[in-house]
Scaffold this motif. Structure first.
Motif, short mmCIF file in Angstrom:
data_model
loop_
_atom_site.label_atom_id
_atom_site.label_comp_id
_atom_site.label_asym_id
_atom_site.label_seq_id
_atom_site.Cartn_x
_atom_site.Cartn_y
_atom_site.Cartn_z
N THR A 140 0.74 -1.12 -0.03
CA THR A 140 -0.01 0.02 -0.20
C THR A 140 0.89 1.14 -0.01
O THR A 140 0.64 2.42 -0.79
CB THR A 140 -1.00 -0.08 1.32
N GLY A 141 1.89 1.17 0.72
CA GLY A 141 2.86 2.46 0.78
C GLY A 141 3.57 2.64 -0.32
O GLY A 141 3.82 4.05 -0.83
N ALA A 142 3.74 1.54 -1.01
CA ALA A 142 4.69 1.45 -2.52
C ALA A 142 3.68 2.21 -3.56
O ALA A 142 4.19 2.82 -4.26
CB ALA A 142 5.27 0.35 -2.71
N LEU A 143 2.59 1.77 -3.52
CA LEU A 143 1.51 2.12 -4.52
C LEU A 143 1.25 3.69 -4.20
O LEU A 143 1.42 4.58 -5.13
CB LEU A 143 0.22 1.47 -4.32
N LEU A 144 1.15 4.06 -3.10
CA LEU A 144 0.70 5.56 -2.60
C LEU A 144 1.90 6.56 -3.08
O LEU A 144 2.00 7.53 -3.48
CB LEU A 144 0.36 5.69 -1.12
N LEU A 145 3.09 6.03 -2.78
CA LEU A 145 4.26 6.82 -3.15
C LEU A 145 4.66 6.69 -4.59
O LEU A 145 5.34 7.88 -5.14
CB LEU A 145 5.51 6.15 -2.24
N PHE A 146 4.30 5.68 -5.26
CA PHE A 146 4.57 5.54 -6.53
C PHE A 146 3.64 6.54 -7.47
O PHE A 146 4.18 7.43 -8.10
CB PHE A 146 3.98 4.28 -7.34
N VAL A 147 2.38 6.91 -6.78
CA VAL A 147 1.48 7.78 -7.46
C VAL A 147 2.03 9.10 -7.30
O VAL A 147 2.09 10.17 -8.28
CB VAL A 147 0.27 7.70 -6.71
N ARG A 148 2.83 9.44 -6.28
CA ARG A 148 3.41 10.70 -6.15
C ARG A 148 4.70 10.95 -6.81
O ARG A 148 4.91 12.07 -7.62
CB ARG A 148 3.49 11.07 -4.62
N TYR A 191 10.63 17.19 -0.49
CA TYR A 191 9.29 16.83 -0.12
C TYR A 191 8.83 17.43 1.14
O TYR A 191 7.80 16.99 1.76
CB TYR A 191 8.88 15.23 -0.16
N ALA A 192 9.62 18.21 1.76
CA ALA A 192 9.37 18.82 3.00
C ALA A 192 8.16 19.74 3.07
O ALA A 192 7.53 19.65 4.14
CB ALA A 192 10.56 19.65 3.48
N SER A 193 7.67 20.21 2.00
CA SER A 193 6.28 20.92 1.91
C SER A 193 5.28 20.17 1.21
O SER A 193 4.41 20.44 0.75
CB SER A 193 6.62 22.21 1.09
N ASP A 194 5.51 18.63 1.10
CA ASP A 194 4.62 17.83 0.20
C ASP A 194 3.63 17.11 1.46
O ASP A 194 4.24 16.20 2.02
CB ASP A 194 5.24 16.99 -0.62
N SER A 285 14.62 12.24 7.13
CA SER A 285 14.12 13.69 7.66
C SER A 285 14.04 14.58 6.24
O SER A 285 14.41 14.24 5.22
CB SER A 285 15.59 14.35 8.31
N THR A 286 13.39 15.59 6.55
CA THR A 286 12.83 16.55 5.41
C THR A 286 13.63 17.92 5.46
O THR A 286 13.64 18.65 4.83
CB THR A 286 11.37 16.86 5.53
N VAL A 287 14.15 18.01 7.07
CA VAL A 287 15.04 19.34 7.21
C VAL A 287 16.37 19.00 7.47
O VAL A 287 16.40 17.83 8.27
CB VAL A 287 14.28 20.46 8.04
N PRO A 288 17.63 19.70 7.21
CA PRO A 288 18.86 19.14 7.77
C PRO A 288 18.72 19.31 9.35
O PRO A 288 18.73 20.36 10.11
CB PRO A 288 19.66 20.07 7.10
N VAL A 289 19.03 18.13 9.96
CA VAL A 289 19.02 17.97 11.48
C VAL A 289 20.44 18.75 11.77
O VAL A 289 20.48 19.12 13.04
CB VAL A 289 19.11 16.42 11.72
N ALA A 290 21.44 18.55 11.18
CA ALA A 290 22.53 19.25 11.50
C ALA A 290 22.47 20.80 11.84
O ALA A 290 23.41 21.30 12.53
CB ALA A 290 23.70 19.06 10.37
N ASP A 291 21.43 21.23 11.18
CA ASP A 291 21.21 22.76 11.29
C ASP A 291 20.36 23.10 12.33
O ASP A 291 19.95 24.29 12.56
CB ASP A 291 20.77 23.37 9.87
#
Length: 449
Positions: A140-148, A191-194, A285-291
């Motif tokens: 299910t996850g693979a299908l949803l991510l494929f669509v995007r 994909y931080a804003s997706d 992660s979607t934002v740099p953790v180091a920052d």
């Protein structure tokens, strides 16, 4: 002459040796020339580190998975992630069942140890359900991510990316292939804003982190009309930790120009919840953790150390252990002798085990971080972050891992291995056997406080 007793391995030893064999085989395959891009063949230490990180579903990497490995190497990583997430004993049992082989009592005991199940009865049906749940959720996850992903890349690549990342994220592996598109070690930053990708990934991490026993309990709720104490504690503590972690991250990082600062209000909330969930073993992660601010990084260390639920694909001391520690503190402050959760009293053995597991984990993480501080030229918080991430099989990194010396990579590989099998399991594997206490000593008193 008397017959020699045949040496019998305990379930803990079988788990330990089994994982070691899987890692060794994975390291061999990843060290082969076809596994890496031309001119980038991995050395033995780097291959061993990567195989350990994949089999222990950690996600710490010394090279970028998307650019450094060929499709063959990526498939090896994917198989290690799947075996590591399900547990090699689960995979082996399924193969045995496929060939109509009888599962012995000893093998059932190993399965019980692997799944942290409280009883030996009903294990085989549980194994079949575990596989069914895993494949269904991953598909299910693979299908949803494929669509995007199909909106950003060719169809074939979108299918491959959907499958790889669904398996990796559900098993809390933390490996990604986006370096091939957005540059090495880019992660999910694009994909931080997706909201769609954020929701799918968070759901996969959550389902992988609560454990198969909880999933089975939830799916059976319509029929049974009740949830076990374990499920109630796991869901309650998961909700509290996720919410508290997200709120604190939002408050600290809202004005940080390198993380949440440039985002709008909705994206900030998504990113805060994303990293609060991901820190407890997700590894993406979607934002740099180091920052991030140091206070945020330390919060992530605490969340990683707590980890996911028993019987899940995540690591850490386990969320139930943390709940028991909080319960013990609350009971002591109220002057109660017992820890009560949802009108049920916890046995003393569970409390002692929780305290032992926590102390072993703290001793391991602090000791290794101190050793690394003597070997590496890096701030102690960064070293503590990488060590905790390795122990908790969380996979988050401040960017130090690729720069580590060879001896530090071996050391962190050992920490990942210990984090996956559990310090207590290793202690049981080393212990030659429990001795029955013949004496009961008189009770003594020590002044506390």
């Amino acid at each position: 002459m008397p017959k020699r007793k045949k040496a019998v391995l305990s379930p803990a030893k079988i788990l330990t040796f089994g994982f070691a064999m899987v890692i060794t085989l994975g390291a061999f395959l990843l060290s082969l020339a076809p596994a890496t891009a031309e001119g980038h063949r991995l050395g033995l230490i780097d291959a061993f580190f990567t195989a350990t990180s994949a089999a222990c579903v950690t996600g710490l990497t010394v090279v970028d998975t998307g650019t450094h490995f060929t499709v063959f190497g990526q498939v090896v990583v994917l198989l290690l992630l799947q075996i590591g997430g399900l547990g090699f004993t689960t995979v082996g049992t399924l193969i045995s069942l496929a060939f109509n082989r009888r599962i012995s009592l000893r093998e059932r005991l190993v399965l019980q140890e692997s799944l942290n199940h409280h009883q030996i009865g009903g294990l085989l049906p549980l194994i079949l359900r575990v596989m069914a749940y895993s494949l269904t959720i991953e598909a299910t996850g693979a299908l949803l991510l494929f669509v995007r992903f199909a909106q950003d890349m060719p169809i074939g690549q979108a299918i491959y990316f959907g499958i790889f990342h669904s398996v990796s994220i559900f098993n809390n592996g933390g490996f990604d292939l986006f370096g091939r598109i957005y540059g090495p070690f880019s992660g999910l930053a694009a994909y931080a804003s997706d909201p769609f990708v954020n929701l799918v990934v968070m759901l996969l991490i959550f389902l992988g982190g609560i454990g198969f026993i909880v999933i089975a309990d939830l799916l059976g709720y319509r029929q049974n009309r009740r949830l076990s104490l374990h499920t109630k504690v796991v869901l309650t503590m998961s909700g509290i930790l996720t919410a508290v972690g997200a709120i604190i991250l939002l408050l600290i990082e809202a004005n940080n120009p390198h993380t949440l600062g440039p985002m709008n209000g909705v994206d900030r909330i998504f990113a805060s919840f994303f990293h609060s969930i991901s820190s407890r073993s997700g590894g993406v992660s979607t934002v740099p953790v180091a920052d991030m601010e140091q206070s945020s990084q330390f919060l992530l260390i605490l969340l990683m150390f707590i980890g996911a639920a028993p019987g899940s694909t995540g690591g850490g001391i386990k969320i139930t252990v943390f709940a028991i520690l909080l319960g013990a503190m609350y009971a002591m402050m109220r002057g109660n002798r017992d820890i009560i959760f949802f009108r049920q009293r916890l046995p003393k053995a569970s409390i002692i085990k929780a305290i032992t597991q926590t102390w072993l984990a703290m001793f391991l993480v602090i000791t290794v971080a101190m050793v690394l501080s003597a070997l590496e030229d890096a701030p102690f918080l960064t070293l503590l972050f990488e060590t905790t991430s390795a122990f908790a099989t969380a996979g988050m990194s401040l960017g130090l891992t690729p720069e580590l010396t060879e001896i530090s990579k071996v050391l962190l590989s050992a920490v990942m291995f210990l984090g996956r099998i559990g310090p207590l399991t290793l202690a049981y594997a080393i212990n030659s056997g429990t001795k029955k206490e013949l004496l009961k000593y008189p009770e003594g008193k020590i002044i506390i406080g």
